[in-house]
Write a protein that holds these residues in place. Structure first.
Motif, mmCIF file in Angstrom:
data_model
loop_
_atom_site.group_PDB
_atom_site.id
_atom_site.type_symbol
_atom_site.label_atom_id
_atom_site.label_comp_id
_atom_site.label_asym_id
_atom_site.label_seq_id
_atom_site.Cartn_x
_atom_site.Cartn_y
_atom_site.Cartn_z
ATOM 1 N N ASP A 127 0.822 -1.365 0.054
ATOM 2 C CA ASP A 127 -0.018 -0.336 -0.220
ATOM 3 C C ASP A 127 0.900 1.357 0.119
ATOM 4 O O ASP A 127 0.565 2.226 -0.927
ATOM 5 C CB ASP A 127 -0.888 0.158 1.155
ATOM 6 C CG ASP A 127 -1.801 1.187 1.171
ATOM 7 O OD1 ASP A 127 -2.533 1.359 0.275
ATOM 8 O OD2 ASP A 127 -1.515 1.933 2.092
ATOM 9 N N CYS A 128 1.881 1.405 0.764
ATOM 10 C CA CYS A 128 3.026 2.614 0.890
ATOM 11 C C CYS A 128 3.634 2.768 -0.512
ATOM 12 O O CYS A 128 3.739 3.680 -0.923
ATOM 13 C CB CYS A 128 3.830 2.338 1.971
ATOM 14 S SG CYS A 128 4.697 3.582 2.555
ATOM 15 N N THR A 129 3.847 1.458 -1.231
ATOM 16 C CA THR A 129 4.350 1.523 -2.343
ATOM 17 C C THR A 129 3.678 2.177 -3.406
ATOM 18 O O THR A 129 3.978 3.089 -4.198
ATOM 19 C CB THR A 129 5.103 0.157 -3.019
ATOM 20 O OG1 THR A 129 5.926 -0.378 -1.911
ATOM 21 C CG2 THR A 129 5.991 0.271 -4.165
ATOM 22 N N ILE A 130 2.549 1.755 -3.577
ATOM 23 C CA ILE A 130 1.621 2.164 -4.560
ATOM 24 C C ILE A 130 1.176 3.698 -4.399
ATOM 25 O O ILE A 130 1.246 4.372 -5.322
ATOM 26 C CB ILE A 130 0.180 1.284 -4.497
ATOM 27 C CG1 ILE A 130 0.517 -0.204 -4.826
ATOM 28 C CG2 ILE A 130 -1.073 2.155 -5.199
ATOM 29 C CD1 ILE A 130 -0.786 -1.123 -4.854
ATOM 30 N N ARG A 131 1.064 4.165 -3.303
ATOM 31 C CA ARG A 131 0.758 5.459 -3.004
ATOM 32 C C ARG A 131 2.158 6.300 -2.940
ATOM 33 O O ARG A 131 2.155 7.597 -2.957
ATOM 34 C CB ARG A 131 0.466 5.830 -1.662
ATOM 35 C CG ARG A 131 -1.069 5.093 -1.630
ATOM 36 C CD ARG A 131 -1.805 5.500 0.032
ATOM 37 N NE ARG A 131 -0.748 5.322 1.072
ATOM 38 C CZ ARG A 131 -1.290 4.856 2.367
ATOM 39 N NH1 ARG A 131 -2.636 4.677 2.438
ATOM 40 N NH2 ARG A 131 -0.472 4.774 3.497
ATOM 41 N N GLY A 132 3.285 5.638 -3.431
ATOM 42 C CA GLY A 132 4.451 6.554 -3.372
ATOM 43 C C GLY A 132 4.973 7.160 -2.051
ATOM 44 O O GLY A 132 5.860 8.240 -2.219
ATOM 45 N N GLU A 133 4.897 6.599 -1.029
ATOM 46 C CA GLU A 133 5.031 7.140 0.124
ATOM 47 C C GLU A 133 6.078 6.033 0.990
ATOM 48 O O GLU A 133 6.162 5.921 2.231
ATOM 49 C CB GLU A 133 4.005 7.127 1.233
ATOM 50 C CG GLU A 133 2.892 8.148 0.703
ATOM 51 C CD GLU A 133 1.575 8.007 1.224
ATOM 52 O OE1 GLU A 133 1.758 7.415 2.398
ATOM 53 O OE2 GLU A 133 0.842 9.059 1.180
ATOM 54 N N HIS A 159 4.113 -2.837 -7.112
ATOM 55 C CA HIS A 159 3.638 -1.628 -7.377
ATOM 56 C C HIS A 159 2.226 -1.643 -7.827
ATOM 57 O O HIS A 159 1.643 -0.713 -8.545
ATOM 58 C CB HIS A 159 4.634 -1.206 -8.759
ATOM 59 C CG HIS A 159 5.927 -0.665 -8.440
ATOM 60 N ND1 HIS A 159 6.022 0.960 -7.782
ATOM 61 C CD2 HIS A 159 7.042 -1.143 -8.221
ATOM 62 C CE1 HIS A 159 7.171 1.212 -7.607
ATOM 63 N NE2 HIS A 159 7.920 -0.138 -7.840
ATOM 64 N N ILE A 207 -6.557 -0.422 6.284
ATOM 65 C CA ILE A 207 -6.633 -0.664 4.849
ATOM 66 C C ILE A 207 -6.711 -2.175 4.541
ATOM 67 O O ILE A 207 -6.183 -3.065 5.037
ATOM 68 C CB ILE A 207 -5.273 -0.195 4.090
ATOM 69 C CG1 ILE A 207 -5.076 1.142 4.456
ATOM 70 C CG2 ILE A 207 -5.103 -0.677 2.794
ATOM 71 C CD1 ILE A 207 -3.842 1.613 4.273
ATOM 72 N N LYS A 230 8.137 7.264 3.988
ATOM 73 C CA LYS A 230 7.601 7.520 5.506
ATOM 74 C C LYS A 230 7.955 6.239 6.385
ATOM 75 O O LYS A 230 7.659 6.169 7.444
ATOM 76 C CB LYS A 230 6.015 7.522 5.113
ATOM 77 C CG LYS A 230 5.428 8.633 4.623
ATOM 78 C CD LYS A 230 3.776 8.709 4.807
ATOM 79 C CE LYS A 230 3.357 10.092 4.109
ATOM 80 N NZ LYS A 230 1.978 10.133 4.432
#
Length: 392
Positions: free
Chosen positions: A9-15, A94, A121, A18
């Motif tokens: 989820d963090c990868t898809i959002r480009g974060e 991704h 999520i 964080k």
């Protein structure tokens, strides 16, 4: 939320920025925290599950070449992602793949949640009916990466196979030459040690320079059975149908190589020698005796017959016409006889000579490396015979 889903989820959002490591944990902003060493649901092609630490490090360094990536993981002491898993793992994280067979959730996947301030999520769920319709071949092709095609496999840069072949051929030729020389030296040594006596011991020594002894010896006639004055004589047939003639006798007795008479005659351009001198060579620097080889008995004088010690017979009665002996018994008592034949010839051809006191010498039609042994047998028997005549 499980660690793999949180990372995806963090990868898809480009974060990815964080994700922070703190005191043995990865913190995903203020939402979740997981132990660095926790195993995720993503199983490698080797069978083990990737830890969160391995996946986080890979997703942040996947742009590196695989060799550089491996060196980096080794330096940090972090387990690496295998080469076959690189592409499908990136595709999944991704979001370009909804699922993969490498993902395997346990029945009760533990949740590691800390400081949750937002709604959960949802974990990606693949509908069973949809899963049954998956095109597995398409999934395999999606993760395939061609390494070499047919053309690149056949290309060998900076390789000269001709030079390799030449080098290998030279090595084989050198090996065969060495083996041949070793066999020759071994045979010569055995003959020198166990079969032959010195030239002086036999009374047949010859000078070092001229190859014969110029010291006059008392003339011996056949009546006394000893060898007469001068160089001993070997008689060979003049007919071409015999194996050994005046043309090829020197190569056979000196070098241990049989050359057919017609071949040798062509090499000599038909120049028929009246007499050929042959020597028994024990080594490269020593010659123990010498013999004259002739093929015209009618040209021999009475005193020359005293020096005849051997004859190669044709197997025909007319060969002995006008010889100064009364019969075959007397001939082969005073002269050693040899009959040469090919080993696979019919025994019928040797039927006549078997009734005579002669030695049959067999050679191969094709195996020339065996000629030397046959030549040595002739020399052994001849020198034994000469020695017995000299001491009689």
């Amino acid at each position: 939320m499980d660690p793999l889903s949180a990372l995806r989820d963090c990868t898809i959002r480009g974060e990815l920025e964080k994700i922070v490591r703190l005191n043995g944990e990865f913190r995903f902003g203020d939402d979740y925290s997981f132990p660095c060493s926790v195993e995720t649901a993503y199983r490698s092609t080797k069978g083990n599950r990737y830890t969160l630490e391995t996946l986080v490090h890979y997703i942040k360094n996947h742009h590196l070449k695989h060799t550089d990536y491996i060196q980096n993981t080794v330096a940090l002491g972090i387990p690496s992602v295998t080469f076959p898993d690189r592409k499908p793992l990136i595709e999944y994280l991704h979001g370009r793949l909804s699922s993969t067979d490498s993902i395997e959730y346990r029945p009760e996947e533990p949740a590691f949640v800390a400081n949750r301030v937002s709604t959960d999520i949802p974990i990606p769920v693949v509908d069973q009916a949809e899963d049954n319709k998956l095109d597995f071949m398409s999934m395999i092709r999606a993760i395939e990466r061609p390494l070499k095609d047919r053309e690149s496999l056949l290309e060998c840069k900076n390789r000269d196979f001709y030079s390799v072949m030449v080098a290998a051929t030279k090595r084989e030729e050198e090996r065969q030459r060495n083996e041949s020389q070793q066999r020759k030296d071994r045979l010569d040594r055995l003959v020198a040690e166990s079969r032959l006596m010195g030239a002086d011991e036999r009374g047949l020594g010859f000078g070092d320079e001229m190859g014969y002894d110029a010291t006059p010896k008392p003339k011996m006639h056949l009546k006394g059975s000893k060898i007469g004055e001068g160089v001993p004589i070997i008689l060979v047939p003049s007919a071409f149908q015999t194996l050994l003639t005046i043309y090829n006798v020197k190569e056979f007795l000196e070098d241990g190589v049989y050359i057919p008479t017609d071949v040798k005659a062509k090499q000599m351009k038909g120049a028929r020698p009246d007499c050929v001198t042959v020597q028994k060579k024990l080594s490269r620097d020593r010659v123990v005796t010498a013999y004259e080889v002739r093929d015209k008995p009618s040209a021999l004088k009475a005193e020359d017959w005293d020096r005849v010690v051997a004859v190669f017979v044709l197997g025909k009665e007319w060969q002995f016409k006008d010889w100064p002996f009364k019969d075959h018994v007397e001939i082969f008592n005073k002269i050693i006889g040899f009959y040469m034949r090919f080993e696979d010839d019919s025994l019928e051809s040797a039927k006549t000579v078997k009734q005579w006191n002669v030695k049959i010498i067999s050679i191969s039609k094709n195996k020339r490396h065996q000629d030397r042994a046959a030549a040595l047998e002739v020399w052994d028997r001849l020198e034994d015979f000469v020695r017995s005549r000299s001491h009689s």
